[in-house]
Motif scaffolding. Structure first.
Motif, short mmCIF file in Angstrom:
data_model
loop_
_atom_site.label_atom_id
_atom_site.label_comp_id
_atom_site.label_asym_id
_atom_site.label_seq_id
_atom_site.Cartn_x
_atom_site.Cartn_y
_atom_site.Cartn_z
N PRO A 79 -36.54 45.91 -31.05
CA PRO A 79 -35.76 44.70 -31.33
C PRO A 79 -34.71 44.47 -30.25
CG PRO A 79 -34.90 46.52 -32.62
CD PRO A 79 -36.06 47.07 -31.82
N GLY A 80 -35.14 43.89 -29.16
CA GLY A 80 -34.21 43.66 -28.06
C GLY A 80 -34.94 43.23 -26.80
N PHE A 81 -34.28 43.40 -25.68
CA PHE A 81 -34.80 42.96 -24.39
C PHE A 81 -35.47 44.14 -23.68
CE2 PHE A 81 -31.26 40.23 -25.47
CZ PHE A 81 -31.72 38.95 -25.16
N ALA A 82 -36.78 44.05 -23.51
CA ALA A 82 -37.52 45.11 -22.81
C ALA A 82 -37.91 44.61 -21.43
CB ALA A 82 -38.77 45.50 -23.60
N TRP A 96 -29.01 50.46 -27.92
CA TRP A 96 -29.50 50.86 -26.59
C TRP A 96 -29.05 49.89 -25.51
CZ3 TRP A 96 -35.14 51.51 -28.67
CH2 TRP A 96 -35.26 52.76 -29.29
N ARG A 97 -28.69 50.42 -24.37
CA ARG A 97 -28.44 49.66 -23.15
C ARG A 97 -29.06 50.42 -21.98
NH1 ARG A 97 -24.77 45.46 -23.10
NH2 ARG A 97 -23.57 45.16 -25.02
N ASN A 98 -29.96 49.75 -21.25
CA ASN A 98 -30.66 50.38 -20.13
C ASN A 98 -31.25 51.74 -20.55
OD1 ASN A 98 -30.01 48.29 -18.23
ND2 ASN A 98 -27.94 49.12 -18.16
N TYR A 99 -31.92 51.72 -21.68
CA TYR A 99 -32.45 52.94 -22.29
C TYR A 99 -33.92 53.09 -21.94
CZ TYR A 99 -33.22 56.47 -25.94
OH TYR A 99 -33.52 57.62 -26.63
N ASP A 100 -34.27 54.15 -21.23
CA ASP A 100 -35.64 54.34 -20.74
C ASP A 100 -36.46 55.09 -21.77
OD1 ASP A 100 -37.92 54.53 -19.28
OD2 ASP A 100 -37.00 55.42 -17.51
N ILE A 101 -36.81 54.43 -22.85
CA ILE A 101 -37.54 55.08 -23.93
C ILE A 101 -38.92 55.56 -23.48
CG2 ILE A 101 -38.43 52.87 -24.80
CD1 ILE A 101 -38.31 54.08 -27.62
N LYS A 102 -39.51 54.85 -22.55
CA LYS A 102 -40.84 55.23 -22.06
C LYS A 102 -40.81 56.60 -21.39
CE LYS A 102 -44.37 53.57 -18.84
NZ LYS A 102 -44.72 52.49 -17.89
#
Length: 326
Positions: A79-82, A96-102
């Motif tokens: 739910p946000g900007f990817a 999350w901000r600039n969160y590298d989940i990948k």
């Protein structure tokens, strides 16, 4: 390779929300083999989420009926900007901000991982098993707490130069006299007027301005308000009419800019709700040329709440360069 052999290949699909995370195992034929939900752990600004997703998938794959399955990719809706590289630029619901989940997930999974906005994956779900199945061009707009969109153009998900295309909830539609402030901080956004939240905003406005008019709507939610509209409730009808004045303009803007074959409306406010189209249609037609409304139709989505899971699975298959749902 036969279909029987191919059926061992599955996608791991996750649709992350601010309250719950939906998870599924989906095979390459598009069959959902299992589906479950967990609470979203927001502690540490969502830092536990990748590990919890991993734990859930690994536990499920160890069950007897799934132990022979072969995961080939993972798809994630957020739910946000990817961004195009899979980094979550911002997710207010998670923190999350600039969160590298990948990259974090790749610590545990040696798999291609696709990360998209939740509206984008919902659009992909509608494309492959829903109302967009036979369309190369459509726009999916979801009407929930907020307003988001996924664009499917020329047979592909369109994400824009940085991955954030389709933010129709934040176009300036409230003009010079905005009624309701968007949580994003911009002053004239469509989201607080064209969403489930927007319908509630208008209901409260008209109820408070008309204390002499009795309303049968006792719960402040979109479903109850539309039920009131169908029952002839005067306050609910006033709210729906003003909601449609903004919503019809948003749909007209999308149609004039992109001329897709359909604008599909989804989310809780649209589910099995043809009354929504009845209210939007005349406003929509008032703000587009007839040759546009003749070729860009308003319609409801049909997949429902699992569109994001199917779309995440599809995005994972694309990332793995696999043929889509054989």
């Amino acid at each position: 390779m036969s279909n029987r052999e191919q059926s061992n290949e599955i996608l791991l699909a996750a649709d992350i929300g601010g309250t719950n995370i939906k998870l599924a195992l989906i095979n390459v034929q598009g069959l959902m083999l299992d589906r479950w939900e967990i609470k979203t752990n927001l502690s540490g600004t969502g830092s536990k989420i990748p590990e919890e997703i991993t734990r859930e998938f690994k536990a499920r794959l160890q069950k007897e009926e799934f132990k022979d399955l072969n995961p080939i990719a993972m798809g994630i809706g957020i739910p946000g900007f990817a961004a195009l590289d899979g980094t979550v630029k911002f997710s207010g619901n998670i923190g999350w901000r600039n969160y590298d989940i990948k990259s974090i997930l790749n610590k545990w999974w040696d798999l291609p991982i696709a990360v998209h906005n939740d509206c984008d994956v919902a659009a992909l779900g509608e494309k492959f098993i829903g109302a967009g199945k036979d369309l190369d061009d459509f726009v999916f707009i979801t009407l929930g707490t907020g307003n988001g969109a996924g664009l499917f153009l020329n047979g592909e998900l369109y994400m824009g130069s940085a991955g954030t295309a389709g933010e129709f909830g934040h176009i300036p539609i409230q003009v010079m006299n905005p009624q309701f402030q968007c949580t994003c901080g911009l002053p004239e956004c469509a989201e607080p007027v064209f969403s489930a939240t927007g319908l509630v905003n208008f209901f409260r406005k008209h109820r408070d301005a008309n204390p002499d008019i009795e309303t049968s709507v006792l719960e402040e939610d979109g479903f109850a308000i539309w039920e009131g509209v169908r029952a002839g409730d005067e306050i609910a009808i006033k709210a729906a009419e003003e909601f449609a004045e903004y919503g019809g303009r948003v749909c007209a803007t999308v149609a004039m800019a992109l001329n897709p074959a359909k604008i599909l409306l989804g989310g809780g406010l649209a589910h099995h709700n043809p009354t929504l189209i009845e209210y939007l249609q005349p406003v929509y037609e008032r703000f587009v040329h007839k040759f546009i409304s003749d070729t860009t139709k308003l319609d409801l989505c049909i997949v429902g709440n699992d569109a994001g899971l199917y779309g995440a699975a599809y995005a994972g298959m694309k990332k793995a360069n696999k043929k889509i749902f054989y």
